[in-house]
Design a protein around this motif. Structure first.
Motif, short mmCIF file in Angstrom:
data_model
loop_
_atom_site.label_atom_id
_atom_site.label_comp_id
_atom_site.label_asym_id
_atom_site.label_seq_id
_atom_site.Cartn_x
_atom_site.Cartn_y
_atom_site.Cartn_z
N GLU A 52 0.70 -1.28 -0.05
CA GLU A 52 -0.13 -0.09 -0.17
C GLU A 52 0.83 1.14 -0.10
OE1 GLU A 52 0.21 -1.67 4.27
OE2 GLU A 52 -0.55 -2.51 2.38
N HIS A 53 1.99 1.24 0.20
CA HIS A 53 2.92 2.40 -0.02
C HIS A 53 3.46 2.68 -1.15
CE1 HIS A 53 4.32 1.73 4.72
NE2 HIS A 53 3.01 2.02 4.75
N LEU A 54 3.40 1.62 -2.13
CA LEU A 54 3.77 2.16 -3.66
C LEU A 54 2.93 2.77 -4.24
CD1 LEU A 54 4.88 -1.69 -4.51
CD2 LEU A 54 6.53 0.17 -3.93
N ALA A 55 3.59 3.64 -5.02
CA ALA A 55 2.69 4.50 -6.02
C ALA A 55 1.78 3.85 -7.09
CB ALA A 55 3.60 5.55 -6.67
N SER A 56 0.57 3.93 -7.02
CA SER A 56 -0.20 3.37 -7.99
C SER A 56 -0.80 4.09 -8.95
CB SER A 56 -1.44 2.41 -7.30
OG SER A 56 -2.10 3.43 -6.49
N PHE A 57 -1.19 3.39 -10.23
CA PHE A 57 -1.91 4.20 -11.21
C PHE A 57 -2.93 3.22 -11.90
CE2 PHE A 57 1.76 2.22 -13.29
CZ PHE A 57 1.21 1.97 -14.29
N SER A 58 -3.57 3.99 -12.81
CA SER A 58 -4.55 3.11 -13.61
C SER A 58 -4.12 2.87 -15.04
CB SER A 58 -5.93 3.98 -13.46
OG SER A 58 -6.94 3.22 -14.36
N LYS A 59 -4.06 1.57 -15.29
CA LYS A 59 -3.60 1.21 -16.83
C LYS A 59 -4.65 0.53 -17.78
CE LYS A 59 -0.25 -2.15 -18.25
NZ LYS A 59 0.82 -3.40 -17.88
N GLU A 60 -4.62 1.10 -18.76
CA GLU A 60 -5.61 0.78 -19.77
C GLU A 60 -4.96 -0.64 -20.48
OE1 GLU A 60 -8.61 1.81 -20.33
OE2 GLU A 60 -8.22 3.17 -18.61
N VAL A 61 -5.53 -1.74 -20.73
CA VAL A 61 -4.90 -2.90 -21.10
C VAL A 61 -5.74 -3.57 -22.28
CG1 VAL A 61 -3.83 -3.39 -18.91
CG2 VAL A 61 -6.10 -4.00 -19.22
N PRO A 62 -6.03 -2.90 -23.35
CA PRO A 62 -6.87 -3.67 -24.30
C PRO A 62 -6.07 -4.54 -25.15
CG PRO A 62 -6.37 -1.34 -24.94
CD PRO A 62 -5.96 -1.36 -23.58
N LEU A 63 -4.82 -4.40 -25.25
CA LEU A 63 -3.98 -5.23 -26.09
C LEU A 63 -3.81 -6.46 -25.33
CD1 LEU A 63 -1.99 -5.86 -28.35
CD2 LEU A 63 -0.25 -4.81 -27.00
N PHE A 64 -3.60 -6.46 -24.05
CA PHE A 64 -3.30 -7.81 -22.99
C PHE A 64 -4.76 -8.45 -23.13
CE2 PHE A 64 -3.54 -9.79 -19.01
CZ PHE A 64 -2.53 -10.62 -18.98
N ILE A 65 -5.87 -7.52 -22.81
CA ILE A 65 -7.22 -8.37 -22.74
C ILE A 65 -7.48 -9.26 -24.13
CG2 ILE A 65 -9.62 -7.81 -22.76
CD1 ILE A 65 -9.41 -5.91 -20.71
N ARG A 66 -7.22 -8.81 -25.27
CA ARG A 66 -7.19 -9.58 -26.50
C ARG A 66 -6.39 -10.58 -26.44
NH1 ARG A 66 -7.30 -4.13 -28.95
NH2 ARG A 66 -5.22 -4.28 -29.55
#
Length: 156
Positions: free
Chosen positions: A23-37
């Motif tokens: 929980e101390h690490l910086a987080s962000f939101s990642k879009e993953v359309p290529l990975f989902i395919r």
């Protein structure tokens, strides 16, 4: 001096001094359309449709990941070679993902059907071997009680 890009709410620190909690690490939101395919093809081939649907639901509004818990495409290809994956499986990853793609631990966990905690630990160990300087969430790691610290140092 180590120069890292500036971000609001991010503190850079040495992970060798003290390994931070997740929980101390910086987080962000990642879009993953290529990975989902790509995941769709893999899960269909192995009959793991429920894993695919669970991941898609989790990543619907962006997959929230810690910024330093990842491995690169080249690291993944080397690991696949060491673990005996076929040439066609390695080629599928190599030709689908760009060389600078970062596979974060939730992606690796669902792709290889491994527990997330294990993939998180592996990714952190891999990052620390490459570079032990990482991003921390400033709100989680800032010192509390400035007045108390001040009196401890100067009031005695």
């Amino acid at each position: 001096n180590i120069v890292k890009p500036g971000k609001d709410g991010v503190e850079w620190d040495d992970f060798f001094l003290a390994l931070p909690e997740r929980e101390h690490l910086a987080s962000f939101s990642k879009e993953v359309p290529l990975f989902i395919r790509f995941l769709r093809v893999v899960t269909d081939e192995h009959g793991r449709n429920e894993a695919f649907l669970a991941f898609v639901e989790r990543a619907k509004n962006g997959l929230v990941v810690e910024s330093d818990a990842f491995i690169t495409t080249e690291e993944l290809l080397a690991l696949m070679w060491k673990n005996g994956f076929s040439e066609s499986e390695r080629n599928a990853v190599q030709f689908t993902f760009p060389a600078d793609y970062k596979f974060h631990y939730p992606e690796l966990a669902v792709l290889f059907d491994i527990a997330e905690e294990d993939t998180y630990k592996f990714c952190m160990r891999t990052r620390m071997e490459a570079s032990h300087i990482g991003e921390l969430d400033w709100a989680m790691v800032k010192r509390q009680g400035f007045i108390r610290d001040h009196w401890l140092m100067f009031g005695v």
